[in-house]
Design a protein around this motif. Structure first.
Motif, PDB file in Angstrom:
ATOM      1  N   ALA A  22     204.238  -2.512 100.020  1.00 58.92           N
ATOM      2  CA  ALA A  22     204.758  -3.030 101.288  1.00 58.92           C
ATOM      3  C   ALA A  22     205.960  -2.203 101.750  1.00 58.92           C
ATOM      4  N   PHE A  23     206.137  -2.107 103.072  1.00 59.12           N
ATOM      5  CA  PHE A  23     207.276  -1.403 103.672  1.00 59.12           C
ATOM      6  C   PHE A  23     208.193  -2.423 104.327  1.00 59.12           C
ATOM      7  N   ALA A  24     209.457  -2.377 104.002  1.00 56.54           N
ATOM      8  CA  ALA A  24     210.430  -3.228 104.682  1.00 56.54           C
ATOM      9  C   ALA A  24     210.652  -2.702 106.097  1.00 56.54           C
ATOM     10  N   PRO A  25     210.777  -3.585 107.096  1.00 51.68           N
ATOM     11  CA  PRO A  25     210.952  -3.109 108.483  1.00 51.68           C
ATOM     12  C   PRO A  25     212.106  -2.137 108.641  1.00 51.68           C
ATOM     13  N   GLU A  26     213.212  -2.398 107.934  1.00 52.17           N
ATOM     14  CA  GLU A  26     214.388  -1.537 108.104  1.00 52.17           C
ATOM     15  C   GLU A  26     214.193  -0.143 107.518  1.00 52.17           C
ATOM     16  N   ALA A  44     201.637   9.272 113.168  1.00 50.33           N
ATOM     17  CA  ALA A  44     201.542   8.248 112.121  1.00 50.33           C
ATOM     18  C   ALA A  44     202.044   6.898 112.628  1.00 50.33           C
ATOM     19  N   LEU A  45     201.402   5.858 112.132  1.00 48.09           N
ATOM     20  CA  LEU A  45     201.811   4.471 112.369  1.00 48.09           C
ATOM     21  C   LEU A  45     201.676   3.747 111.042  1.00 48.09           C
ATOM     22  N   ILE A  46     202.663   2.927 110.687  1.00 49.21           N
ATOM     23  CA  ILE A  46     202.605   2.114 109.464  1.00 49.21           C
ATOM     24  C   ILE A  46     202.576   0.653 109.869  1.00 49.21           C
ATOM     25  N   LEU A  47     201.550  -0.056 109.428  1.00 52.63           N
ATOM     26  CA  LEU A  47     201.427  -1.497 109.650  1.00 52.63           C
ATOM     27  C   LEU A  47     201.541  -2.180 108.297  1.00 52.63           C
ATOM     28  N   SER A  48     202.599  -2.947 108.093  1.00 56.42           N
ATOM     29  CA  SER A  48     202.828  -3.602 106.808  1.00 56.42           C
ATOM     30  C   SER A  48     203.126  -5.071 107.046  1.00 56.42           C
ATOM     31  N   THR A  49     202.228  -5.945 106.583  1.00 56.03           N
ATOM     32  CA  THR A  49     202.373  -7.393 106.742  1.00 56.03           C
ATOM     33  C   THR A  49     202.159  -8.051 105.387  1.00 56.03           C
ATOM     34  N   CYS A  50     202.169  -9.387 105.370  1.00 56.71           N
ATOM     35  CA  CYS A  50     201.958 -10.085 104.104  1.00 56.71           C
ATOM     36  C   CYS A  50     200.560  -9.859 103.559  1.00 56.71           C
ATOM     37  N   ASN A  51     199.609  -9.507 104.421  1.00 54.06           N
ATOM     38  CA  ASN A  51     198.231  -9.357 103.985  1.00 54.06           C
ATOM     39  C   ASN A  51     197.728  -7.924 103.933  1.00 54.06           C
ATOM     40  N   SER A 247     209.069 -17.758 103.984  1.00 57.51           N
ATOM     41  CA  SER A 247     208.512 -16.518 104.542  1.00 57.51           C
ATOM     42  C   SER A 247     209.647 -15.666 105.077  1.00 57.51           C
ATOM     43  N   THR A 248     210.147 -14.751 104.247  1.00 60.64           N
ATOM     44  CA  THR A 248     211.205 -13.840 104.667  1.00 60.64           C
ATOM     45  C   THR A 248     210.740 -12.402 104.417  1.00 60.64           C
ATOM     46  N   ALA A 249     211.587 -11.464 104.806  1.00 64.11           N
ATOM     47  CA  ALA A 249     211.294 -10.044 104.561  1.00 64.11           C
ATOM     48  C   ALA A 249     212.106  -9.513 103.389  1.00 64.11           C
ATOM     49  N   SER A 250     212.589 -10.406 102.540  1.00 64.58           N
ATOM     50  CA  SER A 250     213.424 -10.001 101.407  1.00 64.58           C
ATOM     51  C   SER A 250     212.627  -9.155 100.423  1.00 64.58           C
ATOM     52  N   ARG A 251     213.270  -8.155  99.854  1.00 65.10           N
ATOM     53  CA  ARG A 251     212.619  -7.327  98.833  1.00 65.10           C
ATOM     54  C   ARG A 251     212.757  -7.954  97.446  1.00 65.10           C
ATOM     55  N   GLU A 252     213.646  -8.915  97.298  1.00 57.73           N
ATOM     56  CA  GLU A 252     213.867  -9.593  96.015  1.00 57.73           C
ATOM     57  C   GLU A 252     213.604 -11.086  96.190  1.00 57.73           C
ATOM     58  N   PRO A 253     213.235 -11.788  95.094  1.00 55.94           N
ATOM     59  CA  PRO A 253     212.975 -13.230  95.197  1.00 55.94           C
ATOM     60  C   PRO A 253     214.185 -13.999  95.715  1.00 55.94           C
ATOM     61  N   ILE A 254     213.907 -14.984  96.543  1.00 60.55           N
ATOM     62  CA  ILE A 254     214.961 -15.863  97.065  1.00 60.55           C
ATOM     63  C   ILE A 254     215.194 -17.027  96.104  1.00 60.55           C
ATOM     64  N   LEU A 255     214.087 -17.590  95.594  1.00 59.12           N
ATOM     65  CA  LEU A 255     214.167 -18.702  94.651  1.00 59.12           C
ATOM     66  C   LEU A 255     213.777 -18.213  93.259  1.00 59.12           C
ATOM     67  N   THR A 256     214.680 -18.392  92.310  1.00 57.92           N
ATOM     68  CA  THR A 256     214.405 -18.005  90.930  1.00 57.92           C
ATOM     69  C   THR A 256     213.928 -19.219  90.132  1.00 57.92           C
TER      70      THR A 256
END
Length: 427
Positions: A22-26, A44-51, A247-256
């Motif tokens: 996955a690619f983070a938007p930033e 080039a175009l990159i489309l990166s979503t949850c699926n 549903s966030t765009a975080s690269r790390e877990p929010i809830l441990t």
């Protein structure tokens, strides 16, 4: 030049692998800039979503494998790590694929509308990175038009079956009466907003919205009579939640696991229902091992989704017909790029001859000739140069009896009308 679409999605790859690519938007604009610097890659175009994560590229002949090698290298994956999970579409298949993706025909939720917004976001990121040229710019504009037409001409959007709606439906199965449930929503994007709308309509007893930017959480919570908190305050409020949808765009877990375990103890082991619809995941996978916790990921929603798909199947077939037509239209336009344009050639040749004669006319002026002499030279010489080749070809056509060429020339130059278009000098 060849157009290719390369990627993996919910049908070809498990969630843990989709997280890795996955690619983070930033970070996407920088990734695009790097991708188009690869040898043989021009767009080039990159489309990166949850699926899904997909690369759409225009490449030179012989460079078709460059995007895949770049994807592996960019994410630090072994050369064979993705082989069995990746798909690649070339030329017309690539055009068809992006049309199907944008219209929701390739989504987990058939016909879901959020994907079109995600394609538009990917387009804006590509424009920021200056990674699009005319062919792909035209492709994306036609993609948006196709998606709009499918929405207006078919019932592909009939019956609510979004991922957000499915998450709420799943929650209703666990908590028969949502009026008794406190729901914690993590994130403030479109998916969470849709979930909030469904929960508000249910209605849920209480909504809490948590987001990294508190102002965004407050804006969303205020529309649905909810309460906003910052992500840092999650440990203090987690125990209140019967249902958590994240549903966030975080690269790390929010809830441990520890956070959820502490909340379960504080709830005296009253069950918690969690739905993680983010990629990468917002909730650590080990949370599912805790007693009294029911954790679902986006891949677990398929059974609920399938129950609501029947009404969209006919609309999907109608959409495919529309896409068939539009694929051919785009390819027909693209083929014109490979044809030598006689108008451009004619103009370029004329401009080169004009510049040559103009330079010689200026030399005459510098040599002391009068302006009238220089103008007469310019007019006569330019006329002769412009008409020499067509005149010679027409003489040859007359000798050969090539009447088609003679008639074409008459139509092209409109010789019968041209003399009447010149006004009399005494008029």
């Amino acid at each position: 030049m060849a157009l290719i679409a390369l990627g993996l999605n919910h049908l070809t790859a498990p969630l843990d692998l989709r997280e890795q690519v996955a690619f983070a938007p930033e970070n996407t604009a920088d990734a695009l800039s790097d991708l188009v610097r690869q040898p043989g890659v021009s767009e080039a175009l990159i489309l990166s979503t949850c699926n899904r994560t997909e690369l759409y590229c225009t490449v030179d002949s012989g460079a078709e494998t460059i995007p895949q090698r770049w994807l592996l290298s960019h994410h630090g994956l072994g050369t064979r790590k993705l082989d069995e999970f990746l798909y690649r579409h070339d030329e017309n298949a690539a055009v068809r694929h992006i049309f199907r993706v944008a219209t929701g025909l390739d989504s987990m939720v058939l016909g879901e509308p959020q994907i079109l917004g995600q394609v538009k976001d990917a387009y804006q990121l590509a424009r920021t990175a200056h990674s699009l040229g005319t062919p792909m710019e035209r492709l994306l504009q036609q993609t948006f038009a196709v998606a709009k037409r499918v929405r207006s001409d078919t019932r592909i959007g009939a019956n609510t079956v979004s991922v957000a709606y499915t998450a709420v439906r799943l929650a209703e199965r666990v908590f028969t009466d949502l009026k008794q449930a406190c729901v914690l929503l993590i994130g403030a994007g479109e998916t969470i907003e849709l979930a909030a709308r469904h929960l508000f309509d249910a209605p849920a007893r209480r909504l809490i919205v948590a987001n990294r930017t508190l102002e965004h959480a407050q804006a969303l919570a205020s529309r649905f009579s909810g309460y906003a908190i910052a992500l840092d305050d999650l440990p203090q409020h987690l125990a209140e939640a019967d249902i958590v949808i994240s549903s966030t765009a975080s690269r790390e877990p929010i809830l441990t696991r520890k956070m959820v375990a502490d909340a379960i103890r504080a709830r005296r082991h009253k069950p918690m229902f969690l739905v993680d619809i983010a990629v990468p995941r917002d909730i650590e996978a080990d949370v599912a091992k805790l007693d009294d916790v029911f954790l679902y990921t986006i891949d677990d929603l398929r059974d609920v989704i399938n129950e609501n798909m029947q009404g969209r199947q006919q609309a999907a077939r109608e959409a495919e017909t529309i896409i068939d037509l539009q694929v051919e239209r785009y390819l027909a336009w693209r083929r014109t790029l490979d044809v030598r344009n006689p108008i451009l050639q004619l103009r370029a040749g004329a401009e080169a001859q004009r510049d040559e004669v103009l330079s010689k006319a200026r030399q005459l002026l510098n040599a002391g000739r009068t302006p009238e002499q220089a103008l007469e030279f310019l007019a006569n010489t330019l006329t002769n140069k412009l008409l020499h080749t067509p005149s010679a070809n027409l003489r040859d056509a007359a000798l050969r009896g090539d009447h088609d060429l003679l008639l074409a020339a008459e139509r092209l130059y409109d010789a019968s009308a041209s003399t009447h278009d010149i006004p009399d000098k005494d008029a």
